[in-house]
Design a protein around this motif. Sequence first.
Motif, PDB file in Angstrom:
ATOM      1  N   ASP A 381      10.942 -35.569 -22.930  1.00  0.00           N
ATOM      2  CA  ASP A 381      11.096 -34.761 -24.136  1.00  0.00           C
ATOM      3  C   ASP A 381      10.728 -33.296 -23.905  1.00  0.00           C
ATOM      4  N   GLU A 382      10.796 -32.507 -24.969  1.00  0.00           N
ATOM      5  CA  GLU A 382      10.545 -31.070 -24.888  1.00  0.00           C
ATOM      6  C   GLU A 382       9.100 -30.756 -24.498  1.00  0.00           C
ATOM      7  N   VAL A 383       8.161 -31.535 -24.997  1.00  0.00           N
ATOM      8  CA  VAL A 383       6.763 -31.287 -24.648  1.00  0.00           C
ATOM      9  C   VAL A 383       6.551 -31.530 -23.159  1.00  0.00           C
ATOM     10  N   PHE A 384       7.145 -32.597 -22.639  1.00  0.00           N
ATOM     11  CA  PHE A 384       7.044 -32.843 -21.197  1.00  0.00           C
ATOM     12  C   PHE A 384       7.666 -31.674 -20.424  1.00  0.00           C
ATOM     13  N   HIS A 385       8.805 -31.204 -20.876  1.00  0.00           N
ATOM     14  CA  HIS A 385       9.467 -30.091 -20.192  1.00  0.00           C
ATOM     15  C   HIS A 385       8.564 -28.864 -20.137  1.00  0.00           C
ATOM     16  N   ARG A 386       7.941 -28.523 -21.254  1.00  0.00           N
ATOM     17  CA  ARG A 386       7.047 -27.366 -21.266  1.00  0.00           C
ATOM     18  C   ARG A 386       5.806 -27.627 -20.406  1.00  0.00           C
ATOM     19  N   MET A 387       5.302 -28.846 -20.411  1.00  0.00           N
ATOM     20  CA  MET A 387       4.157 -29.202 -19.569  1.00  0.00           C
ATOM     21  C   MET A 387       4.516 -29.044 -18.091  1.00  0.00           C
ATOM     22  N   TRP A 388       5.664 -29.558 -17.686  1.00  0.00           N
ATOM     23  CA  TRP A 388       6.049 -29.528 -16.278  1.00  0.00           C
ATOM     24  C   TRP A 388       6.366 -28.100 -15.827  1.00  0.00           C
ATOM     25  N   THR A 389       6.986 -27.330 -16.705  1.00  0.00           N
ATOM     26  CA  THR A 389       7.265 -25.925 -16.392  1.00  0.00           C
ATOM     27  C   THR A 389       5.962 -25.162 -16.194  1.00  0.00           C
ATOM     28  N   LEU A 390       4.991 -25.393 -17.090  1.00  0.00           N
ATOM     29  CA  LEU A 390       3.697 -24.722 -16.969  1.00  0.00           C
ATOM     30  C   LEU A 390       2.989 -25.151 -15.691  1.00  0.00           C
ATOM     31  N   TYR A 391       3.045 -26.426 -15.369  1.00  0.00           N
ATOM     32  CA  TYR A 391       2.408 -26.937 -14.144  1.00  0.00           C
ATOM     33  C   TYR A 391       2.956 -26.244 -12.899  1.00  0.00           C
ATOM     34  N   LEU A 392       4.265 -26.147 -12.781  1.00  0.00           N
ATOM     35  CA  LEU A 392       4.861 -25.521 -11.597  1.00  0.00           C
ATOM     36  C   LEU A 392       4.554 -24.023 -11.554  1.00  0.00           C
ATOM     37  N   ALA A 393       4.643 -23.358 -12.713  1.00  0.00           N
ATOM     38  CA  ALA A 393       4.364 -21.922 -12.758  1.00  0.00           C
ATOM     39  C   ALA A 393       2.878 -21.637 -12.530  1.00  0.00           C
ATOM     40  N   TYR A 394       2.026 -22.449 -13.110  1.00  0.00           N
ATOM     41  CA  TYR A 394       0.574 -22.329 -12.973  1.00  0.00           C
ATOM     42  C   TYR A 394       0.168 -22.476 -11.509  1.00  0.00           C
ATOM     43  N   SER A 395       0.769 -23.452 -10.830  1.00  0.00           N
ATOM     44  CA  SER A 395       0.466 -23.672  -9.413  1.00  0.00           C
ATOM     45  C   SER A 395       0.949 -22.503  -8.567  1.00  0.00           C
ATOM     46  N   GLU A 396       2.158 -22.042  -8.820  1.00  0.00           N
ATOM     47  CA  GLU A 396       2.684 -20.893  -8.080  1.00  0.00           C
ATOM     48  C   GLU A 396       1.799 -19.666  -8.269  1.00  0.00           C
ATOM     49  N   ALA A 397       1.370 -19.431  -9.500  1.00  0.00           N
ATOM     50  CA  ALA A 397       0.500 -18.287  -9.784  1.00  0.00           C
ATOM     51  C   ALA A 397      -0.820 -18.396  -9.035  1.00  0.00           C
ATOM     52  N   GLY A 398      -1.326 -19.608  -8.892  1.00  0.00           N
ATOM     53  CA  GLY A 398      -2.576 -19.806  -8.159  1.00  0.00           C
ATOM     54  C   GLY A 398      -2.475 -19.335  -6.723  1.00  0.00           C
TER      55      GLY A 398
END
Length: 414
Positions: A381-398
Motif C-alpha cells: 500500500d501507499e504507507v509501505f511505499h512511503r516507508m520503503w522510499t524513506l528507508y532507501l533515501a535515509y540509508s543513502e543520506a547516511g
Amino acid sequence: MKTNPKELQAIWPDVYTVPSHRLRAAVAERLWRHAVRGLPLHVEYGSAFGAVSGSASGPGSNLPTMLIRSPEAFFQRIGSNGLIGFGEAYMSGDWDADDLVRVLTIFASRLTRLVPAPLQRLRKIAVPRARGADRATPEGARLNAHRHYDLSNELFAQFLDPTMTYSAALFPDPSGATWEGLAEGQHRKIDRLLDQARVGPGTRMLEVGTGWGELAIRAAQRGAEVTSVTLSQEQLILARRRVADLGLQERCEIALRDYREVEGTYDAVVSVEMIEAVGAEYWKEYFATLRARLAPRGRAAVQAITMPHDRMVASLDTRTWVQKYIFPGGMIPSIPAIEASVGGLRIVDRFSLRRSYADTLRLWRERYLERREAVDALGFDEVFHRMWTLYLAYSEAGFRSEYLNVWQLTLERP
C-alpha cells in the motif's frame, strides 16, 4: 490492491494515530525551529504556521525544500516519539521534500548539533526503549529475518539487479555508477571478499547470511565447497533454485540454520552485512562463532556497516525508526565495538566501500520508484511505499553525509 481506511489503521496503527501531548509538541516545535534556522534548507509549513527558511535564501534558490503539510501532527509525532515520529510523519504524508536525499543528508551531517548538548543527555529518557521481543535470540532472529527478508522475493526483484545482491556494490568511480553496471559492481565486491578469504578450488567455505545466493554461487564456481546458512524461508527457496539451475548442488549447500547452529570447521568464512542484524549483545558471540568455525590459519571476510562510536553508544538500548519498521532487533556497530568483539581473531585488512554504497542505494531507489506500479500490483500500500522510499533515501543520506560507513574486514585465526 485496494485497502480501506480501517484495514490500513490495523496494519499501521502508529501511522494512522497521531499522539496527543501538547507540552511535548510545543517543546518539539521550539527545538525544531531553532535547529532548522541555520540549515541550508528551505522549510514550508501548511495551515497557519507560515513559512521559514533555514538560510537567508528562500524558494527559487538551490536549497532543497521540505514541506510540512500538517504541522500540528508533525510536532505531535516528533514531540512524542522523536526520530521514530519523524519517520512516521513521512509515512503518513505529514511532510515531504522535493529532494528527499538532500534533505536527509543535511540532517544526517549535523545530527549531533541539532539538539542542544544538555538535552542530548536526556536521550535515553525521552526516546522509546528497545523492545525485548526484538532480541536476536535464536528464535527471535528467525522472527526478525522473517519480518524483513520474507516480505516477498518479487518485491526485492523489483529494485535489485539480476544478481539479487542486497549489499554495497563496488564501483571504480561511484559518481559514475549506472544501473547497467550494478551487477558488475556486485561481482567486483564479491570477488574482493572471496580473494581476501583466499577462496579457490577445494576451499571449504562457510557463508553466514545467504541473501539470494550470488556469493555462494560465485564461490562454488571457483571450485570451493560451500555451506551457506540463512534464516529466511523466501531466500532459501530462491537461492536453492538458482544453485540448482546452474548445476552446482554438489558443491553448494544452502541451509535454513542460525549461525550459532553451524558445526564443523572451514578454511574460509564470509559474512556480508550480517553483523548489523545480530544485535549488540551478540556481537562477541557472532565473532566467537566465526573463530570456532575457522580452521587454524583460516581467514574470514566480513562486510560490515558502521557508525561513529559515540552515536552507537548513545543509541544502545533505544529503539529507532529503522528498528521498528525495517530491521527489528538490528544495531549498527562502530569500528571500536568490532575491535572489542573479535576475540581471538586478528583484523589484517580493512577497505571502505562508503562512496560505492551511497550510489548503490541511489540506483536501488531510482529503480524502486520506476517500478512503483509493479510494487503496487504485489499488494503493497501507499504507507509501505512511503516507508520503503524513506528507508532507501535515509540509508543513502547516511553514507553521503559520512555518518555511516561500510567496511570489508579481513580477519585471521592465528
